[in-house]
Write a protein that holds these residues in place. Sequence first.
Motif, PDB file in Angstrom:
ATOM      1  N   THR A 167       0.834  -1.203   0.000  1.00  0.00           N
ATOM      2  CA  THR A 167       0.000   0.000   0.000  1.00  0.00           C
ATOM      3  C   THR A 167       0.868   1.252   0.000  1.00  0.00           C
ATOM      4  O   THR A 167       0.642   2.184  -0.782  1.00  0.00           O
ATOM      5  CB  THR A 167      -0.926  -0.003   1.230  1.00  0.00           C
ATOM      6  OG1 THR A 167      -1.716  -1.195   1.200  1.00  0.00           O
ATOM      7  CG2 THR A 167      -1.833   1.211   1.235  1.00  0.00           C
ATOM      8  N   GLN A 168       1.883   1.267   0.853  1.00  0.00           N
ATOM      9  CA  GLN A 168       2.765   2.441   0.908  1.00  0.00           C
ATOM     10  C   GLN A 168       3.444   2.668  -0.437  1.00  0.00           C
ATOM     11  O   GLN A 168       3.488   3.792  -0.949  1.00  0.00           O
ATOM     12  CB  GLN A 168       3.811   2.259   2.012  1.00  0.00           C
ATOM     13  CG  GLN A 168       4.716   3.480   2.125  1.00  0.00           C
ATOM     14  CD  GLN A 168       5.727   3.372   3.255  1.00  0.00           C
ATOM     15  OE1 GLN A 168       5.910   2.316   3.857  1.00  0.00           O
ATOM     16  NE2 GLN A 168       6.386   4.481   3.542  1.00  0.00           N
ATOM     17  N   HIS A 169       3.936   1.590  -1.035  1.00  0.00           N
ATOM     18  CA  HIS A 169       4.675   1.743  -2.286  1.00  0.00           C
ATOM     19  C   HIS A 169       3.762   2.106  -3.452  1.00  0.00           C
ATOM     20  O   HIS A 169       4.130   2.898  -4.316  1.00  0.00           O
ATOM     21  CB  HIS A 169       5.533   0.504  -2.542  1.00  0.00           C
ATOM     22  CG  HIS A 169       6.705   0.455  -1.615  1.00  0.00           C
ATOM     23  ND1 HIS A 169       7.966   0.868  -1.983  1.00  0.00           N
ATOM     24  CD2 HIS A 169       6.792   0.134  -0.293  1.00  0.00           C
ATOM     25  CE1 HIS A 169       8.778   0.771  -0.939  1.00  0.00           C
ATOM     26  NE2 HIS A 169       8.090   0.322   0.107  1.00  0.00           N
ATOM     27  N   THR A 170       2.552   1.562  -3.453  1.00  0.00           N
ATOM     28  CA  THR A 170       1.607   1.919  -4.524  1.00  0.00           C
ATOM     29  C   THR A 170       1.221   3.391  -4.416  1.00  0.00           C
ATOM     30  O   THR A 170       1.191   4.122  -5.419  1.00  0.00           O
ATOM     31  CB  THR A 170       0.354   1.025  -4.461  1.00  0.00           C
ATOM     32  OG1 THR A 170       0.766  -0.331  -4.652  1.00  0.00           O
ATOM     33  CG2 THR A 170      -0.653   1.381  -5.552  1.00  0.00           C
ATOM     34  N   LEU A 171       0.946   3.852  -3.199  1.00  0.00           N
ATOM     35  CA  LEU A 171       0.558   5.263  -3.039  1.00  0.00           C
ATOM     36  C   LEU A 171       1.719   6.190  -3.380  1.00  0.00           C
ATOM     37  O   LEU A 171       1.514   7.240  -4.002  1.00  0.00           O
ATOM     38  CB  LEU A 171       0.035   5.539  -1.626  1.00  0.00           C
ATOM     39  CG  LEU A 171      -1.339   4.970  -1.277  1.00  0.00           C
ATOM     40  CD1 LEU A 171      -1.969   5.739  -0.135  1.00  0.00           C
ATOM     41  CD2 LEU A 171      -2.301   4.955  -2.436  1.00  0.00           C
ATOM     42  N   LEU A 172       2.934   5.803  -2.994  1.00  0.00           N
ATOM     43  CA  LEU A 172       4.101   6.622  -3.369  1.00  0.00           C
ATOM     44  C   LEU A 172       4.204   6.729  -4.891  1.00  0.00           C
ATOM     45  O   LEU A 172       4.404   7.817  -5.440  1.00  0.00           O
ATOM     46  CB  LEU A 172       5.389   6.003  -2.806  1.00  0.00           C
ATOM     47  CG  LEU A 172       5.684   6.303  -1.339  1.00  0.00           C
ATOM     48  CD1 LEU A 172       6.809   5.409  -0.825  1.00  0.00           C
ATOM     49  CD2 LEU A 172       6.051   7.788  -1.157  1.00  0.00           C
ATOM     50  N   TYR A 173       4.022   5.602  -5.548  1.00  0.00           N
ATOM     51  CA  TYR A 173       4.087   5.573  -7.021  1.00  0.00           C
ATOM     52  C   TYR A 173       2.993   6.464  -7.627  1.00  0.00           C
ATOM     53  O   TYR A 173       3.251   7.256  -8.544  1.00  0.00           O
ATOM     54  CB  TYR A 173       3.946   4.122  -7.517  1.00  0.00           C
ATOM     55  CG  TYR A 173       3.531   4.030  -8.953  1.00  0.00           C
ATOM     56  CD1 TYR A 173       4.469   4.139  -9.988  1.00  0.00           C
ATOM     57  CD2 TYR A 173       2.185   3.857  -9.306  1.00  0.00           C
ATOM     58  CE1 TYR A 173       4.078   4.082 -11.315  1.00  0.00           C
ATOM     59  CE2 TYR A 173       1.789   3.800 -10.627  1.00  0.00           C
ATOM     60  CZ  TYR A 173       2.736   3.918 -11.634  1.00  0.00           C
ATOM     61  OH  TYR A 173       2.337   3.870 -12.942  1.00  0.00           O
ATOM     62  N   LEU A 174       1.787   6.355  -7.106  1.00  0.00           N
ATOM     63  CA  LEU A 174       0.672   7.149  -7.654  1.00  0.00           C
ATOM     64  C   LEU A 174       0.943   8.639  -7.464  1.00  0.00           C
ATOM     65  O   LEU A 174       0.734   9.452  -8.368  1.00  0.00           O
ATOM     66  CB  LEU A 174      -0.647   6.758  -6.985  1.00  0.00           C
ATOM     67  CG  LEU A 174      -1.159   5.344  -7.288  1.00  0.00           C
ATOM     68  CD1 LEU A 174      -2.323   4.999  -6.366  1.00  0.00           C
ATOM     69  CD2 LEU A 174      -1.575   5.193  -8.743  1.00  0.00           C
ATOM     70  N   MET A 175       1.445   8.998  -6.303  1.00  0.00           N
ATOM     71  CA  MET A 175       1.722  10.418  -6.023  1.00  0.00           C
ATOM     72  C   MET A 175       2.864  10.935  -6.878  1.00  0.00           C
ATOM     73  O   MET A 175       2.774  12.029  -7.440  1.00  0.00           O
ATOM     74  CB  MET A 175       2.044  10.602  -4.551  1.00  0.00           C
ATOM     75  CG  MET A 175       0.809  10.475  -3.697  1.00  0.00           C
ATOM     76  SD  MET A 175       1.083  11.198  -2.086  1.00  0.00           S
ATOM     77  CE  MET A 175      -0.518  10.904  -1.364  1.00  0.00           C
ATOM     78  N   GLU A 176       3.924  10.144  -6.964  1.00  0.00           N
ATOM     79  CA  GLU A 176       5.065  10.581  -7.778  1.00  0.00           C
ATOM     80  C   GLU A 176       4.657  10.837  -9.220  1.00  0.00           C
ATOM     81  O   GLU A 176       5.213  11.688  -9.902  1.00  0.00           O
ATOM     82  CB  GLU A 176       6.194   9.547  -7.728  1.00  0.00           C
ATOM     83  CG  GLU A 176       7.131   9.800  -6.553  1.00  0.00           C
ATOM     84  CD  GLU A 176       7.991   8.593  -6.207  1.00  0.00           C
ATOM     85  OE1 GLU A 176       7.968   7.600  -6.954  1.00  0.00           O
ATOM     86  OE2 GLU A 176       8.669   8.668  -5.169  1.00  0.00           O
ATOM     87  N   ASN A 177       3.671  10.089  -9.689  1.00  0.00           N
ATOM     88  CA  ASN A 177       3.237  10.227 -11.077  1.00  0.00           C
ATOM     89  C   ASN A 177       1.972  11.074 -11.231  1.00  0.00           C
ATOM     90  O   ASN A 177       1.334  11.073 -12.293  1.00  0.00           O
ATOM     91  CB  ASN A 177       3.049   8.841 -11.695  1.00  0.00           C
ATOM     92  CG  ASN A 177       4.390   8.144 -11.862  1.00  0.00           C
ATOM     93  OD1 ASN A 177       5.141   8.456 -12.783  1.00  0.00           O
ATOM     94  ND2 ASN A 177       4.726   7.253 -10.936  1.00  0.00           N
ATOM     95  N   LYS A 178       1.616  11.768 -10.135  1.00  0.00           N
ATOM     96  CA  LYS A 178       0.434  12.655 -10.146  1.00  0.00           C
ATOM     97  C   LYS A 178      -0.826  11.947 -10.638  1.00  0.00           C
ATOM     98  O   LYS A 178      -1.607  12.497 -11.412  1.00  0.00           O
ATOM     99  CB  LYS A 178       0.721  13.908 -10.984  1.00  0.00           C
ATOM    100  CG  LYS A 178       1.839  14.745 -10.397  1.00  0.00           C
ATOM    101  CD  LYS A 178       1.878  16.131 -10.991  1.00  0.00           C
ATOM    102  CE  LYS A 178       2.895  16.987 -10.258  1.00  0.00           C
ATOM    103  NZ  LYS A 178       3.593  17.905 -11.113  1.00  0.00           N
ATOM    104  N   LYS A 179      -0.995  10.700 -10.188  1.00  0.00           N
ATOM    105  CA  LYS A 179      -2.219   9.960 -10.527  1.00  0.00           C
ATOM    106  C   LYS A 179      -3.251  10.207  -9.430  1.00  0.00           C
ATOM    107  O   LYS A 179      -2.889  10.438  -8.268  1.00  0.00           O
ATOM    108  CB  LYS A 179      -1.923   8.466 -10.596  1.00  0.00           C
ATOM    109  CG  LYS A 179      -0.779   8.128 -11.527  1.00  0.00           C
ATOM    110  CD  LYS A 179      -1.254   7.288 -12.664  1.00  0.00           C
ATOM    111  CE  LYS A 179      -0.109   6.749 -13.479  1.00  0.00           C
ATOM    112  NZ  LYS A 179      -0.345   6.813 -14.905  1.00  0.00           N
TER     113      LYS A 179
END
Length: 196
Positions: A167-179
């Motif tokens: 969950t932490q890594h998915t949310l980091l990825y989504l935020m980094e990519n402005k999703k």
Amino acid sequence: MENIDYLQYGFTRDALLKKIASQMSQKRFTHVLGVEKAALTLAKKNNCDLTKASLAALTHDYAKERSDADFLAMIDKKKLDPDLKNWNNNIWHGMVGQYFVAEELGIEDPEILKAIAVHTTGDQKMSTLAKVLYVADYIEENRHFPGVEKARQVAAENLDAAVAFETQHTLLYLMENKKSIYPLALATYNAYVAKP
Ligand code: GDP
Ligand code: FE
Ligand code: FE
């Protein structure tokens, strides 16, 4: 396969696999079989029903290659929250995909359908089956991304810790990519990652 009994659900493994394969690319079908393998390993370790783990894994991406129009029609047909229409395939294939699994494959077990519904975003309260599917989808053997080895290690030790890691890594990825972040994904973060 040992300890797996599909007959109580009214079909054979071969018939089910044929239907699933007919709905997706060879690559996605290979992913699905990898998720099943990972889910069975996690289910054994975490006292989860093996037949349910197998069925949830095999059917979790059943609807992923359906058209947007198919999903929008199902949202209307089942009178689901109209806000769902503002999202896309990433969110629909689980949340709405569960209804295609029920209607077309005849799988009606509420625990399996719920696990499929939340396999992408997680949920604030997940059954062991839902956690097994959520984590297996992330760590299956055909996945290759930075961090997947660590995720596999954590999953081998503790299922809740693996839910938190993913969950932490998915949310980091989504935020980094402005999703955009689906609210349920944030609820999963608050329940499994955030410290009290
Ligand atoms: P797959 O179906 O096996 O590829 O895996 P998943 O169902 O777990 O994820 C599908 C896609 O949804 C991935 O690209 C995730 O990064 C993405 N995803 C997960 N959570 C969210 C979210 O909250 N918002 C958006 N926009 N995408 C998400
Ligand atoms: Fe998926
Ligand atoms: Fe998947």
